[in-house]
Design a protein around this motif. Sequence first.
Motif, PDB file in Angstrom:
ATOM      1  N   MET A  98      -7.315  -5.338  11.123  1.00 11.62           N
ATOM      2  CA  MET A  98      -6.554  -4.139  10.828  1.00 11.62           C
ATOM      3  C   MET A  98      -5.183  -4.526  10.279  1.00 11.62           C
ATOM      4  N   MET A  99      -4.713  -3.723   9.388  1.00 13.16           N
ATOM      5  CA  MET A  99      -3.373  -3.919   8.862  1.00 13.16           C
ATOM      6  C   MET A  99      -2.730  -2.565   8.669  1.00 13.16           C
ATOM      7  N   GLY A 100      -1.416  -2.523   8.744  1.00 12.35           N
ATOM      8  CA  GLY A 100      -0.692  -1.300   8.472  1.00 12.35           C
ATOM      9  C   GLY A 100      -0.464  -1.175   6.980  1.00 12.35           C
ATOM     10  N   CYS A 101      -0.708  -0.008   6.457  1.00 16.32           N
ATOM     11  CA  CYS A 101      -0.481   0.240   5.037  1.00 16.32           C
ATOM     12  C   CYS A 101       1.021   0.258   4.763  1.00 16.32           C
ATOM     13  N   LYS A 102       1.474  -0.434   3.703  1.00 17.82           N
ATOM     14  CA  LYS A 102       2.890  -0.469   3.367  1.00 17.82           C
ATOM     15  C   LYS A 102       3.407   0.924   3.018  1.00 17.82           C
ATOM     16  N   GLY A 103       2.570   1.755   2.421  1.00 17.07           N
ATOM     17  CA  GLY A 103       2.995   3.075   1.982  1.00 17.07           C
ATOM     18  C   GLY A 103       2.995   4.122   3.072  1.00 17.07           C
ATOM     19  N   CYS A 104       2.357   3.856   4.188  1.00 13.20           N
ATOM     20  CA  CYS A 104       2.315   4.818   5.285  1.00 13.20           C
ATOM     21  C   CYS A 104       2.149   4.060   6.596  1.00 13.20           C
ATOM     22  N   SER A 105       2.021   4.757   7.672  1.00 10.31           N
ATOM     23  CA  SER A 105       1.925   4.085   8.966  1.00 10.31           C
ATOM     24  C   SER A 105       0.483   3.948   9.451  1.00 10.31           C
ATOM     25  N   ARG A 106      -0.499   4.288   8.623  1.00  7.72           N
ATOM     26  CA  ARG A 106      -1.898   4.200   9.034  1.00  7.72           C
ATOM     27  C   ARG A 106      -2.364   2.755   9.061  1.00  7.72           C
ATOM     28  N   ASN A 107      -3.248   2.440   9.972  1.00  8.01           N
ATOM     29  CA  ASN A 107      -3.883   1.123  10.015  1.00  8.01           C
ATOM     30  C   ASN A 107      -5.199   1.194   9.262  1.00  8.01           C
ATOM     31  N   ILE A 108      -5.452   0.178   8.451  1.00  7.28           N
ATOM     32  CA  ILE A 108      -6.698   0.113   7.710  1.00  7.28           C
ATOM     33  C   ILE A 108      -7.323  -1.256   7.924  1.00  7.28           C
ATOM     34  N   ASP A 109      -8.639  -1.293   7.897  1.00  4.09           N
ATOM     35  CA  ASP A 109      -9.372  -2.543   8.091  1.00  4.09           C
ATOM     36  C   ASP A 109      -9.682  -3.138   6.721  1.00  4.09           C
ATOM     37  N   VAL A 110      -9.084  -4.291   6.414  1.00  6.09           N
ATOM     38  CA  VAL A 110      -9.256  -4.923   5.106  1.00  6.09           C
ATOM     39  C   VAL A 110      -9.710  -6.357   5.311  1.00  6.09           C
ATOM     40  N   SER A 111     -10.858  -6.687   4.747  1.00  4.70           N
ATOM     41  CA  SER A 111     -11.372  -8.052   4.848  1.00  4.70           C
ATOM     42  C   SER A 111     -10.898  -8.867   3.651  1.00  4.70           C
ATOM     43  N   ASP A 112     -10.950 -10.181   3.778  1.00  3.12           N
ATOM     44  CA  ASP A 112     -10.624 -11.059   2.658  1.00  3.12           C
ATOM     45  C   ASP A 112     -11.555 -10.797   1.478  1.00  3.12           C
ATOM     46  N   GLU A 113     -12.820 -10.488   1.764  1.00  3.31           N
ATOM     47  CA  GLU A 113     -13.785 -10.204   0.714  1.00  3.31           C
ATOM     48  C   GLU A 113     -13.390  -8.938  -0.047  1.00  3.31           C
ATOM     49  N   PHE A 114     -12.906  -7.932   0.667  1.00  2.00           N
ATOM     50  CA  PHE A 114     -12.456  -6.697   0.033  1.00  2.00           C
ATOM     51  C   PHE A 114     -11.282  -6.973  -0.901  1.00  2.00           C
ATOM     52  N   GLY A 141       5.344  -8.087   1.019  1.00  2.00           N
ATOM     53  CA  GLY A 141       6.141  -7.152   1.798  1.00  2.00           C
ATOM     54  C   GLY A 141       7.214  -6.449   0.992  1.00  2.00           C
ATOM     55  N   HIS A 142       7.495  -6.924  -0.208  1.00  2.00           N
ATOM     56  CA  HIS A 142       8.528  -6.309  -1.041  1.00  2.00           C
ATOM     57  C   HIS A 142       7.969  -5.225  -1.951  1.00  2.00           C
ATOM     58  N   CYS A 143       6.789  -5.448  -2.511  1.00  2.00           N
ATOM     59  CA  CYS A 143       6.253  -4.474  -3.475  1.00  2.00           C
ATOM     60  C   CYS A 143       4.924  -3.852  -3.040  1.00  2.00           C
ATOM     61  N   GLY A 144       4.246  -4.459  -2.078  1.00  2.00           N
ATOM     62  CA  GLY A 144       2.973  -3.918  -1.614  1.00  2.00           C
ATOM     63  C   GLY A 144       1.759  -4.382  -2.400  1.00  2.00           C
ATOM     64  N   CYS A 145       1.961  -5.226  -3.416  1.00  2.00           N
ATOM     65  CA  CYS A 145       0.847  -5.751  -4.225  1.00  2.00           C
ATOM     66  C   CYS A 145       0.051  -6.789  -3.440  1.00  2.00           C
ATOM     67  N   PHE A 146      -1.217  -6.935  -3.805  1.00  2.00           N
ATOM     68  CA  PHE A 146      -1.958  -8.098  -3.367  1.00  2.00           C
ATOM     69  C   PHE A 146      -1.378  -9.268  -4.142  1.00  2.00           C
ATOM     70  N   VAL A 147      -0.901 -10.304  -3.455  1.00  5.17           N
ATOM     71  CA  VAL A 147      -0.251 -11.418  -4.146  1.00  5.17           C
ATOM     72  C   VAL A 147      -1.222 -12.151  -5.065  1.00  5.17           C
ATOM     73  N   GLN A 148      -2.505 -12.152  -4.736  1.00  6.57           N
ATOM     74  CA  GLN A 148      -3.497 -12.810  -5.582  1.00  6.57           C
ATOM     75  C   GLN A 148      -3.581 -12.134  -6.952  1.00  6.57           C
ATOM     76  N   CYS A 159       8.175 -12.701  -9.056  1.00  6.21           N
ATOM     77  CA  CYS A 159       8.293 -12.472  -7.623  1.00  6.21           C
ATOM     78  C   CYS A 159       9.321 -11.348  -7.401  1.00  6.21           C
ATOM     79  N   PRO A 160       8.977 -10.333  -6.595  1.00  4.47           N
ATOM     80  CA  PRO A 160       9.875  -9.200  -6.408  1.00  4.47           C
ATOM     81  C   PRO A 160      10.898  -9.367  -5.270  1.00  4.47           C
ATOM     82  N   SER A 161      11.087 -10.561  -4.781  1.00  5.73           N
ATOM     83  CA  SER A 161      12.006 -10.766  -3.665  1.00  5.73           C
ATOM     84  C   SER A 161      13.415 -10.266  -4.023  1.00  5.73           C
TER      85      SER A 161
END
Length: 83
Positions: A1-17, A58-65, A75-77
């Motif tokens: 589970m991870m918290g969505c950067k845009g909201c406070s909801r937790n979502i389940d995200v796998s590496d495959e996803f 953590g700065h922009c919410g993008c998948f770094v990959q 880099c958006p730091s």
Amino acid sequence: MMGCKGCSRNIDVSDEFVQLQVEQQLQLETDLVEDELYIKRLDKCNSCPSLLYGHTCGHCGCFVQFRAKLAYKTCPSPDGAKW
């Protein structure tokens, strides 16, 4: 589970996803960096304290990959780009 950067909801995200999302999005892009530069960028992201959940900037919410593969992105730091 991870918290969505845009909201406070937790979502389940796998590496495959994450990988599938990145691959699908990259198919739409044409301005990509070579693998050697991509790996260097990802190394910086992976050692960054602002990396969330092993794949989200953590700065922009993008998948770094995804962001690291795009030639026109930096880099958006707020402390200054690390790549």
